[in-house]
Design a protein around this motif. Structure first.
Motif, short mmCIF file in Angstrom:
data_model
loop_
_atom_site.label_atom_id
_atom_site.label_comp_id
_atom_site.label_asym_id
_atom_site.label_seq_id
_atom_site.Cartn_x
_atom_site.Cartn_y
_atom_site.Cartn_z
N ILE A 14 0.84 -1.20 0.00
CA ILE A 14 0.00 0.00 0.00
C ILE A 14 0.87 1.24 0.00
O ILE A 14 0.61 2.19 -0.72
CB ILE A 14 -0.94 0.02 1.23
CG1 ILE A 14 -1.79 -1.25 1.27
CG2 ILE A 14 -1.84 1.25 1.18
CD1 ILE A 14 -2.63 -1.37 2.52
N CYS A 22 3.39 -0.69 4.66
CA CYS A 22 2.09 -1.34 4.84
C CYS A 22 1.77 -2.20 3.63
O CYS A 22 1.90 -1.74 2.50
CB CYS A 22 1.00 -0.30 5.01
SG CYS A 22 0.96 0.36 6.66
N LYS A 23 1.34 -3.41 3.89
CA LYS A 23 0.95 -4.29 2.80
C LYS A 23 -0.47 -4.81 3.01
O LYS A 23 -0.88 -5.06 4.14
CB LYS A 23 1.93 -5.47 2.69
CG LYS A 23 3.30 -4.98 2.27
CD LYS A 23 4.22 -6.07 1.84
CE LYS A 23 5.52 -5.44 1.32
NZ LYS A 23 6.66 -6.34 1.43
N LYS A 24 -1.17 -4.94 1.91
CA LYS A 24 -2.51 -5.51 1.95
C LYS A 24 -2.34 -7.03 1.92
O LYS A 24 -1.58 -7.54 1.09
CB LYS A 24 -3.27 -5.03 0.71
CG LYS A 24 -4.72 -5.42 0.67
CD LYS A 24 -5.37 -4.70 -0.53
CE LYS A 24 -6.79 -5.16 -0.73
NZ LYS A 24 -7.41 -4.46 -1.88
N VAL A 35 -4.41 -5.60 6.72
CA VAL A 35 -3.11 -5.06 6.32
C VAL A 35 -2.10 -5.42 7.41
O VAL A 35 -2.47 -5.69 8.55
CB VAL A 35 -3.09 -3.52 6.12
CG1 VAL A 35 -4.23 -3.05 5.27
CG2 VAL A 35 -3.05 -2.78 7.44
N LYS A 37 1.71 -3.98 8.92
CA LYS A 37 2.76 -2.98 8.86
C LYS A 37 4.05 -3.68 9.25
O LYS A 37 4.14 -4.27 10.33
CB LYS A 37 2.43 -1.85 9.84
CG LYS A 37 3.39 -0.69 9.74
CD LYS A 37 2.99 0.43 10.66
CE LYS A 37 2.23 1.47 9.88
NZ LYS A 37 2.24 2.79 10.52
N TYR A 88 -8.15 -3.44 7.56
CA TYR A 88 -7.89 -2.75 6.30
C TYR A 88 -8.94 -1.66 6.11
O TYR A 88 -10.15 -1.92 6.18
CB TYR A 88 -7.95 -3.75 5.14
CG TYR A 88 -7.84 -3.10 3.78
CD1 TYR A 88 -6.72 -2.35 3.44
CD2 TYR A 88 -8.86 -3.24 2.83
CE1 TYR A 88 -6.61 -1.75 2.19
CE2 TYR A 88 -8.75 -2.65 1.57
CZ TYR A 88 -7.63 -1.90 1.27
OH TYR A 88 -7.52 -1.32 0.04
#
Ligand code: ADP
Ligand code: MG
Length: 278
Positions: A14, A22-24, A35, A37, A88
């Motif tokens: 993201i 941050c990743k979905k 998500v 972090k 999310y």
């Protein structure tokens, strides 16, 4: 059973912020979208690591309709990385809203700003006044940390983490940009307290109205001076005196004259608005 990295599938990145990326992600067992972090803790001292763990544990207790829900954490020792798993939020954030309004030259509705004020206040109340616990200060209130859901309700994110991560080096990193929301007491090197969160909330609400922060300057010295004397203009005239009055209270230079979170909730103009929303 504690989660492991294998319980999740990374969908996309993201974005990256001051402390990590941050990743979905998708939880494999039920497909839930969340998500995480990712934060590298390799360069932290032992005491900073302990603080990070205790802060993350605190976050897990914060359950409130207007606070981003934290679910879990995973520690990968081989990569010295902690993954903080949370709700999310797909409705964008206030930073995006401010910049798109500025671009199109359209002001936000007063009703919407009151709704933000009331919901941010209720989220902060939860943290500043926790039953049988010590206060959790946000420390990094800014439009980019206020998410919206599909119905434009507030989800406050990134609680508390700033305390651990604002050690000397990351503090400097955080403030690579201009610290427009820095309170007078912080400018004067005093410690961060609940009223500093209130000040930042005032700056944020002001920015929602004016589409620029209350205090701006071309250099740090000038900015510091304006902050410390409270040199700012009224929010645009299209907004009511009630809204102007409450924002002005949040931006009181003297800490003891600035309202606490309860004072805000009990302020007569706020009470009237809460009744209207009910
Ligand atoms: P910062 O707050 O310093 O900008 P973050 O690491 O908190 O950096 O966030 C990085 C990016 O991920 C930002 O674009 C932010 O909007 C997004 N983001 C953070 N948390 C969430 C979340 N819970 N849901 C959706 N997007 C998020
Ligand atoms: Mg953030």
């Amino acid at each position: 059973m504690p989660s492991t990295l294998e319980d999740f599938e990374v969908l996309s990145t993201i974005g990256s912020g001051s402390y990590g990326t941050c990743k979905k992600i998708r939880r494999k067992k039920d497909g839930k979208i969340l998500v995480w972090k990712e934060m590298e803790y390799g360069t932290m001292t032992e005491s900073e690591k302990l603080m990070l763990v205790s802060e993350v544990n605190l976050l897990r207790e914060l359950k409130h309709q207007h606070i981003v829900r934290y679910y879990d954490r995973i520690i990968d020792r081989s990569k010295t990385t902690i993954y903080i798993i949370m709700e999310y939020c797909d409705g964008g954030d206030l930073a995006q809203l401010i910049s798109s309004s500025r671009r199109t030259g359209s002001f936000l509705d007063e009703e919407f700003i009151w709704k933000m004020l009331i919901q941010i206040t209720s989220a902060l109340k939860e943290c500043h006044r926790r039953k049988n616990g010590k206060a959790v200060l946000h420390r990094d209130l800014k439009p980019a940390n206020i998410f919206l859901d599909a119905d434009k309700n507030v989800k406050l994110g990134d609680f508390g983490l700033a305390r651990v991560l604002h050690h000397e080096t990351s503090f400097a990193k955080t403030y690579v940009g201009t610290p427009y929301y820095m309170s007078p007491e912080l400018v004067n090197n005093m410690s961060y307290n609940e009223k500093s969160d209130i000040w930042a909330m005032g700056c944020m609400l002001y920015e929602l109205c004016a589409l620029h922060p209350p205090f701006t300057a071309s250099n740090q010295l000038d900015l510091n001076r304006k902050i410390c004397v409270g040199d700012y203009s009224r929010i645009p005239l299209r907004y009511t005196d009630d809204l102007n009055a409450i924002i002005s209270k949040l931006l009181r230079v003297e800490v003891h004259k600035r309202p606490s979170i309860e004072d805000v909730l009990h302020d007569s103009v706020v009470v009237r608005r809460i009744k209207r929303l009910e």
